[in-house]
Design a protein around this motif. Structure first.
Motif, PDB file in Angstrom:
ATOM      1  N   ALA A 159      -3.429  -3.417  -0.339  1.00  0.00           N
ATOM      2  CA  ALA A 159      -3.777  -4.076   1.074  1.00  0.00           C
ATOM      3  C   ALA A 159      -4.105  -2.552   1.806  1.00  0.00           C
ATOM      4  O   ALA A 159      -3.848  -1.520   1.299  1.00  0.00           O
ATOM      5  CB  ALA A 159      -2.533  -4.426   1.526  1.00  0.00           C
TER       6      ALA A 159
ATOM      7  N   CYS B 271      -5.100   5.986   8.394  1.00  0.00           N
ATOM      8  CA  CYS B 271      -4.535   4.771   7.463  1.00  0.00           C
ATOM      9  C   CYS B 271      -3.587   3.979   8.350  1.00  0.00           C
ATOM     10  O   CYS B 271      -2.585   4.358   8.721  1.00  0.00           O
ATOM     11  CB  CYS B 271      -3.710   5.753   6.175  1.00  0.00           C
ATOM     12  SG  CYS B 271      -2.663   4.535   5.364  1.00  0.00           S
TER      13      CYS B 271
ATOM     14  N   ARG C  25     -12.073   3.821  -0.754  1.00  0.00           N
ATOM     15  CA  ARG C  25     -12.495   5.003  -0.831  1.00  0.00           C
ATOM     16  C   ARG C  25     -11.356   5.972  -1.390  1.00  0.00           C
ATOM     17  O   ARG C  25     -10.252   6.027  -0.684  1.00  0.00           O
ATOM     18  CB  ARG C  25     -13.142   5.419   0.453  1.00  0.00           C
ATOM     19  CG  ARG C  25     -13.684   6.945   0.275  1.00  0.00           C
ATOM     20  CD  ARG C  25     -14.389   7.182   1.629  1.00  0.00           C
ATOM     21  NE  ARG C  25     -13.410   7.396   2.648  1.00  0.00           N
ATOM     22  CZ  ARG C  25     -13.831   7.892   3.850  1.00  0.00           C
ATOM     23  NH1 ARG C  25     -15.110   8.431   4.049  1.00  0.00           N
ATOM     24  NH2 ARG C  25     -12.749   8.021   4.865  1.00  0.00           N
TER      25      ARG C  25
ATOM     26  N   ALA D 273      -8.720  11.356   4.531  1.00  0.00           N
ATOM     27  CA  ALA D 273      -9.054  10.384   5.285  1.00  0.00           C
ATOM     28  C   ALA D 273      -8.628  10.525   6.806  1.00  0.00           C
ATOM     29  O   ALA D 273      -7.734  10.881   7.067  1.00  0.00           O
ATOM     30  CB  ALA D 273      -8.468   8.783   4.864  1.00  0.00           C
TER      31      ALA D 273
ATOM     32  N   ASN E 266       0.824  -1.185   0.117  1.00  0.00           N
ATOM     33  CA  ASN E 266       0.090  -0.049   0.232  1.00  0.00           C
ATOM     34  C   ASN E 266       0.873   1.181   0.030  1.00  0.00           C
ATOM     35  O   ASN E 266       1.719   1.405   1.096  1.00  0.00           O
ATOM     36  CB  ASN E 266      -0.970  -0.102   1.257  1.00  0.00           C
ATOM     37  CG  ASN E 266      -2.038   0.853   1.279  1.00  0.00           C
ATOM     38  OD1 ASN E 266      -2.599   0.937   2.481  1.00  0.00           O
ATOM     39  ND2 ASN E 266      -2.415   1.625   0.154  1.00  0.00           N
TER      40      ASN E 266
ATOM     41  N   ASN F 277     -12.008   5.327  10.110  1.00  0.00           N
ATOM     42  CA  ASN F 277     -12.684   5.410   8.783  1.00  0.00           C
ATOM     43  C   ASN F 277     -13.725   4.378   8.615  1.00  0.00           C
ATOM     44  O   ASN F 277     -13.476   3.348   8.840  1.00  0.00           O
ATOM     45  CB  ASN F 277     -11.312   5.698   7.845  1.00  0.00           C
ATOM     46  CG  ASN F 277     -10.402   4.409   7.906  1.00  0.00           C
ATOM     47  OD1 ASN F 277     -10.293   3.737   8.778  1.00  0.00           O
ATOM     48  ND2 ASN F 277      -9.801   4.247   6.805  1.00  0.00           N
TER      49      ASN F 277
HETATM   50  N1  LIG Z   1      -4.828   2.507   2.989  1.00  0.00           N
HETATM   51  C1  LIG Z   1      -5.196   2.903   4.239  1.00  0.00           C
HETATM   52  C2  LIG Z   1      -6.642   3.764   4.560  1.00  0.00           C
HETATM   53  C3  LIG Z   1      -6.516   4.757   3.728  1.00  0.00           C
HETATM   54  C4  LIG Z   1      -7.716   5.698   3.827  1.00  0.00           C
HETATM   55  C5  LIG Z   1      -8.913   5.197   3.057  1.00  0.00           C
HETATM   56  N2  LIG Z   1      -8.874   5.182   1.334  1.00  0.00           N
HETATM   57  C6  LIG Z   1     -10.190   6.110   3.332  1.00  0.00           C
HETATM   58  O1  LIG Z   1     -10.798   6.970   2.657  1.00  0.00           O
HETATM   59  O2  LIG Z   1     -10.820   5.805   4.562  1.00  0.00           O
HETATM   60  C7  LIG Z   1      -5.113   2.033   5.413  1.00  0.00           C
HETATM   61  O3  LIG Z   1      -3.906   1.328   5.271  1.00  0.00           O
HETATM   62  O4  LIG Z   1      -5.715   1.838   6.263  1.00  0.00           O
END
Ligand SMILES: N[C@@H](CCC[C@H](N)C(=O)O)C(=O)O
Length: 334
Positions: free
Chosen positions: A231, A80, A224, A77, A12, A169
């Motif tokens: 991942a 993460c 999102r 977000a 990721n 999130n």
């Molecule tokens: N890849 C992340 C989550 C990133 C945020 C997600 N796209 C959102 O908008 O909630 C992780 O590893 O948790």
């Protein structure tokens, strides 16, 4: 000149931008403009990424620094998980500390250095919290339920059961068969729930999980603000909690779970005290490239003159993944 880092947790991928090193921090509008350009898989830097992790001075007492998460599409977000591991390593090396708190949007979260996951693969543990289940926390609407807990939702996909958890999130989780995991149902549902739709007005991260064994899953996520990712750390954490809540005969609180994903593997431990839930997420924190770029370029969402140099860490990570079961069939790539 300023330095960015290209990093990943389970592939990721992110750029870390430490605003405290800049003469003039980027504004929110500048970050929103930079994110889609630098992360684009075809025209972005170093094959793009899933987002930018922005390091700032802390805003809450007790934290070493603040982490903000800018998705590939420029949206922000609240958390993460994979990204926090890499920011934890960046801050651990910068401040020479092995255990501290990072200020994220909803809470200060504890991070800790761990023994290497494999030779040459540095690892960190991060706290995933706060956890909420109510529909206002996701938010979702128009489904006739206050929360989704292994609930049939024919509005999404007839026959599949869904659990929704904000960590903080928003995540939607379904336990599926190997066939359902690998066909395009996840992509279609992810696109639908992240476009104009009556159910998730702010969009949602959608996770499909295949149960492999006791305390063992394979998780694939449509994120999102991003789309398919290799991942998602908060996704694997939320899915681990959903596993313990919905399959108590197979998944246990307070013991490590092994979660495979298309980019590698992490460990999770889910905890529960009274009505308080939290998750520990443990996995690699890999730095792949140093990037040197003029600060004036970044303010203009440009990186045309950026100089990049590989750290050499990726070879060890690739060996770690090559030795894992379950990962190689579903590589998504960036
Ligand atoms: N890849 C992340 C989550 C990133 C945020 C997600 N796209 C959102 O908008 O909630 C992780 O590893 O948790």
């Amino acid at each position: 000149m300023t330095e960015l880092l290209k990093v990943h947790g389970s592939q990721n991928q992110f750029f870390i931008l430490d605003q405290t090193t800049l003469e003039q921090p980027l504004t929110d509008a500048e970050l929103q403009a930079l994110a889609p350009r630098i992360t684009d898989p075809r025209t972005g830097l170093l094959g793009g990424a899933d987002g930018i992790l922005v390091v700032n001075q802390p805003t809450k007492p007790g934290a070493l620094a603040q982490m903000r998460v800018i998705n590939a599409d420029g949206s922000e977000a609240s958390m993460c998980g994979n990204g926090l591991r890499t920011v934890a390593r960046y801050l651990a090396e910068k401040f020479d500390q092995d255990e501290f708190q990072v200020d994220t949007r909803d809470a200060n979260l504890l991070v800790r250095r761990q023994p290497d996951f494999a030779p040459g693969v540095p690892a960190f543990a991060v706290e995933i919290s706060p956890v909420r289940f109510n529909k206002e926390a996701l938010p979702f609407d128009n489904l006739g339920h206050e929360r989704l807990l292994d609930t049939l939702v024919p509005e999404f996909i007839p026959g599949l059961r869904f659990t929704s958890i904000a960590v903080p999130n928003p995540h939607l989780i379904s336990f599926v068969s190997a066939t359902e995991l690998s066909d395009n149902v996840l992509g279609v549902l992810g696109e639908r729930l992240n476009g104009q739709n009556p159910y998730f007005p702010d969009g949602v991260n959608v996770n499909f999980a295949q149960i492999l064994n006791e305390n063992e899953l394979f998780v694939r996520t449509f994120e999102r603000g991003v789309g398919f990712t290799n991942a998602c750390g908060t996704g694997m954490s939320a899915t681990s909690l959903a596993f313990a809540l919905t399959h108590p005969e197979l998944a246990h609180f307070d013991v490590p779970m092994t979660i495979y994903n298309p980019g590698g593997m992490v460990k999770t431990i889910v905890h529960h005290q009274a009505d308080h839930y939290w998750i520990e997420l443990v996995g690699n924190a890999t730095f792949t490239h140093h990037v040197t770029v003029a600060e004036t370029e970044l303010h203009q969402a440009s990186f045309a003159d950026a100089q990049t140099s590989a750290t050499g860490e990726e070879t060890a990570y690739e060996k770690f993944v090559a030795d894992l079961p379950h990962v190689n069939d579903l590589q998504i790539g960036k």
